[in-house]
Design an enzyme around this catalytic site. Sequence first.
Site, PDB file in Angstrom:
ATOM      1  N   SER A 146     -10.662  -0.338   3.847  1.00  0.00           N
ATOM      2  CA  SER A 146      -9.911  -0.496   5.005  1.00  0.00           C
ATOM      3  C   SER A 146      -9.231   0.855   5.370  1.00  0.00           C
ATOM      4  CB  SER A 146      -8.953  -1.559   4.739  1.00  0.00           C
ATOM      5  OG  SER A 146      -9.266  -2.994   4.387  1.00  0.00           O
ATOM      6  N   GLU A 149      -4.267   3.482   6.611  1.00  0.00           N
ATOM      7  CA  GLU A 149      -4.220   3.206   5.179  1.00  0.00           C
ATOM      8  C   GLU A 149      -4.799   4.262   4.269  1.00  0.00           C
ATOM      9  OE1 GLU A 149      -4.976  -0.682   3.771  1.00  0.00           O
ATOM     10  OE2 GLU A 149      -5.918   0.236   1.821  1.00  0.00           O
ATOM     11  N   ARG A 181       0.751  -1.165   0.031  1.00  0.00           N
ATOM     12  CA  ARG A 181       0.124   0.010  -0.043  1.00  0.00           C
ATOM     13  C   ARG A 181       0.823   1.180  -0.144  1.00  0.00           C
ATOM     14  NH1 ARG A 181      -2.059  -3.338  -1.447  1.00  0.00           N
ATOM     15  NH2 ARG A 181      -3.654  -4.674  -0.407  1.00  0.00           N
TER      16      ARG A 181
HETATM   17  C1  LIG Z   1     -15.523  -0.587  -0.541  1.00  0.00           C
HETATM   18  C2  LIG Z   1     -14.113  -0.232  -0.811  1.00  0.00           C
HETATM   19  C3  LIG Z   1     -13.111  -1.342  -1.004  1.00  0.00           C
HETATM   20  C4  LIG Z   1     -11.780  -1.341  -1.161  1.00  0.00           C
HETATM   21  N1  LIG Z   1     -11.187  -2.360  -1.447  1.00  0.00           N
HETATM   22  C5  LIG Z   1      -9.883  -2.135  -1.539  1.00  0.00           C
HETATM   23  C6  LIG Z   1      -8.750  -3.154  -1.843  1.00  0.00           C
HETATM   24  O1  LIG Z   1      -9.414  -4.392  -1.872  1.00  0.00           O
HETATM   25  N2  LIG Z   1      -7.645  -3.044  -1.890  1.00  0.00           N
HETATM   26  C7  LIG Z   1      -7.162  -1.794  -2.190  1.00  0.00           C
HETATM   27  O2  LIG Z   1      -5.885  -1.686  -2.001  1.00  0.00           O
HETATM   28  N3  LIG Z   1      -7.796  -0.599  -1.713  1.00  0.00           N
HETATM   29  C8  LIG Z   1      -9.157  -1.081  -1.439  1.00  0.00           C
HETATM   30  N4  LIG Z   1     -10.001   0.408  -1.202  1.00  0.00           N
HETATM   31  C9  LIG Z   1      -9.307   1.636  -1.261  1.00  0.00           C
HETATM   32  C10 LIG Z   1      -9.295   2.337  -2.583  1.00  0.00           C
HETATM   33  O3  LIG Z   1     -10.130   1.936  -3.389  1.00  0.00           O
HETATM   34  C11 LIG Z   1      -7.813   2.136  -3.233  1.00  0.00           C
HETATM   35  O4  LIG Z   1      -7.030   2.525  -2.478  1.00  0.00           O
HETATM   36  C12 LIG Z   1      -7.674   3.023  -4.497  1.00  0.00           C
HETATM   37  O5  LIG Z   1      -6.814   2.534  -5.297  1.00  0.00           O
HETATM   38  C13 LIG Z   1      -7.896   4.540  -4.451  1.00  0.00           C
HETATM   39  O6  LIG Z   1      -8.169   4.988  -5.696  1.00  0.00           O
HETATM   40  P1  LIG Z   1      -8.697   6.349  -5.842  1.00  0.00           P
HETATM   41  O7  LIG Z   1      -8.876   6.882  -7.070  1.00  0.00           O
HETATM   42  O8  LIG Z   1     -10.145   6.520  -5.237  1.00  0.00           O
HETATM   43  O9  LIG Z   1      -7.852   7.270  -4.998  1.00  0.00           O
HETATM   44  P2  LIG Z   1      -8.122   8.746  -3.911  1.00  0.00           P
HETATM   45  O10 LIG Z   1      -8.778   8.139  -2.738  1.00  0.00           O
HETATM   46  O11 LIG Z   1      -8.917   9.573  -4.766  1.00  0.00           O
HETATM   47  O12 LIG Z   1      -6.711   8.968  -3.562  1.00  0.00           O
HETATM   48  C14 LIG Z   1      -5.986   8.376  -2.606  1.00  0.00           C
HETATM   49  C15 LIG Z   1      -4.431   9.021  -2.818  1.00  0.00           C
HETATM   50  O13 LIG Z   1      -3.695   8.924  -3.859  1.00  0.00           O
HETATM   51  C16 LIG Z   1      -3.508  10.398  -4.290  1.00  0.00           C
HETATM   52  N5  LIG Z   1      -3.765  10.386  -5.852  1.00  0.00           N
HETATM   53  C17 LIG Z   1      -4.968  10.105  -6.322  1.00  0.00           C
HETATM   54  N6  LIG Z   1      -4.842   9.924  -7.844  1.00  0.00           N
HETATM   55  C18 LIG Z   1      -3.451  10.579  -7.865  1.00  0.00           C
HETATM   56  C19 LIG Z   1      -2.612  10.914  -9.176  1.00  0.00           C
HETATM   57  N7  LIG Z   1      -3.106  10.419 -10.281  1.00  0.00           N
HETATM   58  N8  LIG Z   1      -1.476  11.404  -9.045  1.00  0.00           N
HETATM   59  C20 LIG Z   1      -1.070  11.587  -7.529  1.00  0.00           C
HETATM   60  N9  LIG Z   1      -1.742  11.504  -6.497  1.00  0.00           N
HETATM   61  C21 LIG Z   1      -3.045  10.746  -6.739  1.00  0.00           C
HETATM   62  C22 LIG Z   1      -4.804  11.195  -3.470  1.00  0.00           C
HETATM   63  O14 LIG Z   1      -4.149  12.733  -3.543  1.00  0.00           O
HETATM   64  C23 LIG Z   1      -4.678  10.415  -2.447  1.00  0.00           C
HETATM   65  O15 LIG Z   1      -3.610  10.932  -1.579  1.00  0.00           O
HETATM   66  C24 LIG Z   1     -11.364  -0.046  -1.052  1.00  0.00           C
HETATM   67  C25 LIG Z   1     -12.110   1.092  -0.880  1.00  0.00           C
HETATM   68  C26 LIG Z   1     -13.481   0.934  -0.800  1.00  0.00           C
HETATM   69  C27 LIG Z   1     -14.518   2.266  -0.546  1.00  0.00           C
END
Ligand SMILES: Cc1cc2nc3c(=O)[nH]c(=O)nc-3n(C[C@H](O)[C@H](O)[C@H](O)COP(=O)(O)OP(=O)(O)OC[C@H]3O[C@@H](n4cnc5c(N)ncnc54)[C@H](O)[C@@H]3O)c2cc1C
Length: 307
Positions: free
Chosen positions: A225, A295, A174
């Site tokens: 998480s 996380e 992560r």
């Molecule tokens: C129901 C549910 C289930 C999930 N299951 C999992 C799982 O199984 N495994 C897992 O790893 N995660 C899981 N997650 C967490 C999440 O979906 C992941 O971490 C996902 O990759 C985050 O992507 P996002 O686009 O939503 O990023 P965001 O939440 O919008 O951003 C996360 C971070 O990354 C930064 N960021 C985003 N995009 C960029 C970019 N292009 N360049 C630079 N920085 C950036 C943001 O500033 C922030 O700090 C889950 C979440 C939910 C709600």
Amino acid sequence: MTELKGFLTEIEKCGIEIKYDQALSQFSTWKIGGKAKALLVPESAEQVAEIVRIAKQREQRLEILAFGSNVLFSDDGIEAGLLMRKLKNVQLNGTTVHAQAGVALGHLALLLAQKGWGDLAFASGIPGSLGGAVVMNAGCYGKEIGQYINKVLVADEQGRVLSLEKDECEFSYRLSRFAKEKLIVLEAELEVSEQEDAEKIAQTIDAYRQKRLSSQPYEWPNAGSVFKNPPNDSAGRLIEGAGLKGLRIGDAQVSDKHANFIVNLSQAKAVDVIALMKYIRQCVGEKYGVLLQPEVKFCGFKANPLL
Ligand SMILES: Cc1cc2nc3c(=O)[nH]c(=O)nc-3n(C[C@H](O)[C@H](O)[C@H](O)COP(=O)(O)OP(=O)(O)OC[C@H]3O[C@@H](n4cnc5c(N)ncnc54)[C@H](O)[C@@H]3O)c2cc1C
């Protein structure tokens, strides 16, 4: 505020879309957060680089927003954000995939599945963007997105576009270089190899979906998480073992279904989630001697809100 105005005037001149006075809760799967005074919505990597250059010149702080599925926005909101959702081109050439940061991971997994590639089936239920997944090195079921990455195209703080090879991305549990340094992920090149019958991949994706539906609280807004798993253990097991399932502060509650999820029962505030996270850390620390690490990412807070 005058500085922000000057910055936005310059952005407007470049023809880049600006959304004013936006509730951050609509950009968060937790449905929590104050307002963003301005959200910039670039449509290309060039526009992202241009925004970053102008922000650097004007010393304007910019938060990077994607799908908001791993982030807690503060109740106080933010000044300016850069929303990555419109960068969503995908190209598949043989076994090489070029995809922009704003592509939904689930969509990419399905596109590949339709072409007979099962590599991203594991990630089909992660509700984030590809960019967010690369930053977080998102993963599940023993696999992580970093395994499939060849290269990542980024914009650095000066607005220069650089291509980083996989071994320069520093992927670990992560975590990645992009979470540590101020680099904006624009695009990733992935390599696929797991060729399978499309129907079989669809069944695998469905099985993963059923597994998630039965183990995660989809009925309430959440951010997945909340804490990372400590080495050789599970944060959910520790939180449940500390007797915290169902504990509620305001409208934030430790899920009954999965103790490492905090759900928003209706009007939860970021302060409620923070209070719950602090309490969980304290109880788990006292019972097991383990300090859980978040996380989820915090956005719009002046300092680490857990300290
Ligand atoms: C129901 C549910 C289930 C999930 N299951 C999992 C799982 O199984 N495994 C897992 O790893 N995660 C899981 N997650 C967490 C999440 O979906 C992941 O971490 C996902 O990759 C985050 O992507 P996002 O686009 O939503 O990023 P965001 O939440 O919008 O951003 C996360 C971070 O990354 C930064 N960021 C985003 N995009 C960029 C970019 N292009 N360049 C630079 N920085 C950036 C943001 O500033 C922030 O700090 C889950 C979440 C939910 C709600």
